[in-house]
Design a protein around this motif. Structure first.
Motif, short mmCIF file in Angstrom:
data_model
loop_
_atom_site.label_atom_id
_atom_site.label_comp_id
_atom_site.label_asym_id
_atom_site.label_seq_id
_atom_site.Cartn_x
_atom_site.Cartn_y
_atom_site.Cartn_z
N ASP A 1 0.58 -0.93 0.43
CA ASP A 1 -0.35 -0.18 -0.85
C ASP A 1 0.53 1.13 0.24
O ASP A 1 0.95 2.24 -0.48
N LEU A 2 2.05 1.16 0.99
CA LEU A 2 2.59 1.82 0.97
C LEU A 2 3.28 2.86 -0.36
O LEU A 2 3.36 3.57 -1.36
N ILE A 3 3.86 1.74 -1.58
CA ILE A 3 4.47 1.65 -2.29
C ILE A 3 3.59 2.26 -3.34
O ILE A 3 3.75 3.40 -4.30
N THR B 1 9.43 3.71 -0.33
CA THR B 1 10.27 3.83 -1.30
C THR B 1 10.93 2.51 -0.47
O THR B 1 11.62 2.73 0.91
N PHE B 2 11.06 1.66 -1.06
CA PHE B 2 12.02 0.69 -0.58
C PHE B 2 13.01 0.10 -1.00
O PHE B 2 13.23 -0.10 -2.50
N GLN B 3 14.27 -0.73 -0.64
CA GLN B 3 14.98 -1.37 -1.11
C GLN B 3 15.19 -2.38 -0.62
O GLN B 3 14.45 -2.73 0.90
N THR B 4 16.30 -3.59 -1.19
CA THR B 4 16.68 -4.65 -0.37
C THR B 4 17.80 -4.24 0.67
O THR B 4 18.30 -3.43 0.35
N ARG B 5 17.89 -5.18 1.22
CA ARG B 5 19.10 -4.94 2.22
C ARG B 5 20.50 -6.67 2.88
O ARG B 5 18.88 -7.35 3.12
N THR B 6 21.62 -6.95 2.51
CA THR B 6 21.76 -8.18 2.77
C THR B 6 23.18 -8.09 3.66
O THR B 6 24.16 -6.88 3.97
N LYS B 7 23.35 -9.08 4.97
CA LYS B 7 24.76 -8.81 5.77
C LYS B 7 25.33 -8.91 4.80
O LYS B 7 24.96 -10.26 4.72
N THR B 8 26.66 -8.75 5.46
CA THR B 8 27.73 -9.54 4.34
C THR B 8 28.66 -10.36 5.14
O THR B 8 28.25 -10.38 7.04
N ALA B 9 29.40 -11.42 4.86
CA ALA B 9 30.53 -12.00 5.76
C ALA B 9 30.92 -11.08 6.94
O ALA B 9 30.44 -12.56 8.21
N GLU B 10 31.27 -10.04 7.00
CA GLU B 10 31.77 -9.26 7.95
C GLU B 10 30.63 -8.46 8.72
O GLU B 10 31.40 -7.96 9.43
N GLY B 11 29.41 -8.94 8.42
CA GLY B 11 28.41 -8.14 9.20
C GLY B 11 27.88 -6.50 8.53
O GLY B 11 27.20 -6.20 9.64
N LEU C 1 6.15 -3.10 -7.05
CA LEU C 1 4.95 -3.98 -6.96
C LEU C 1 4.69 -4.38 -8.20
O LEU C 1 4.53 -3.48 -9.62
N ILE C 2 4.16 -5.53 -8.51
CA ILE C 2 3.52 -6.12 -9.50
C ILE C 2 1.84 -6.02 -9.46
O ILE C 2 1.36 -6.89 -8.09
N TYR D 1 1.75 -7.52 -4.92
CA TYR D 1 3.44 -8.45 -5.35
C TYR D 1 4.56 -7.66 -5.35
O TYR D 1 5.41 -6.37 -5.97
N LEU D 2 5.06 -8.39 -4.20
CA LEU D 2 6.56 -7.15 -4.13
C LEU D 2 7.75 -8.22 -4.71
O LEU D 2 7.39 -8.97 -4.49
N THR D 3 8.92 -6.89 -5.39
CA THR D 3 9.25 -7.80 -6.33
C THR D 3 11.25 -6.53 -6.60
O THR D 3 10.48 -5.73 -6.19
N THR D 4 12.09 -7.58 -6.90
CA THR D 4 13.13 -5.88 -7.20
C THR D 4 13.63 -6.35 -8.73
O THR D 4 14.34 -5.47 -9.04
N ASN D 5 11.98 -7.16 -9.57
CA ASN D 5 12.86 -7.18 -11.35
C ASN D 5 11.30 -7.12 -11.09
O ASN D 5 9.96 -7.54 -11.42
#
Length: 122
Positions: free
Chosen positions: A70-72, A78-88, A98-99, A103-107
């Motif tokens: 709904d917010l998007i 706006t939203f983006q993804t983030r992931t943690k690296t091996a170093e934290g 959105l599709i 549906y949430l998507t990065t593609n």
């Protein structure tokens, strides 16, 4: 980008620094850092979001996928993804779109399902 504008309110003029309003292409308002699927794993039910702050991310918050959609859809944030690296450290991912307004998507494709498989589950 000019970082100073003036707001006129009656007889008064207030300078406003707008640098914080423009975060740039690689900085969204919030990041999605983890997902939780429904019981039959057919779609994402909840996401863990964090506010994007200068040099760090905010506290973990668990919200429904529908609320994020709904917010998007309404253009509120706006939203983006983030992931943690091996170093934290947190690594910036892709912008979330959105599709079919659901549906949430990065593609940006026509796949009618959530597409955040690279994020960890909680």
């Amino acid at each position: 980008m000019d970082t100073a504008v003036e707001i006129h309110a009656g007889a008064f003029t207030y300078p406003l620094d707008i640098r914080h309003l423009h975060k740039g292409r690689d900085m969204a308002d919030f990041c999605i850092t983890a997902v939780r699927y429904n019981q039959d794993r057919s779609h994402i039910e909840y996401v863990r979001v964090n506010e994007e702050k200068p040099e760090k991310i905010g506290l973990n918050r668990t919200v429904s996928r529908a609320f994020v959609a709904d917010l998007i859809r309404l253009g509120k944030v706006t939203f983006q993804t983030r992931t943690k690296t091996a170093e934290g450290n947190w690594k910036v991912g892709a912008q979330v779109h959105l599709i079919d307004d659901v549906y949430l998507t990065t593609n940006k494709n026509s796949t009618k399902r959530d597409n955040l498989e690279n994020l960890p589950e909680f």
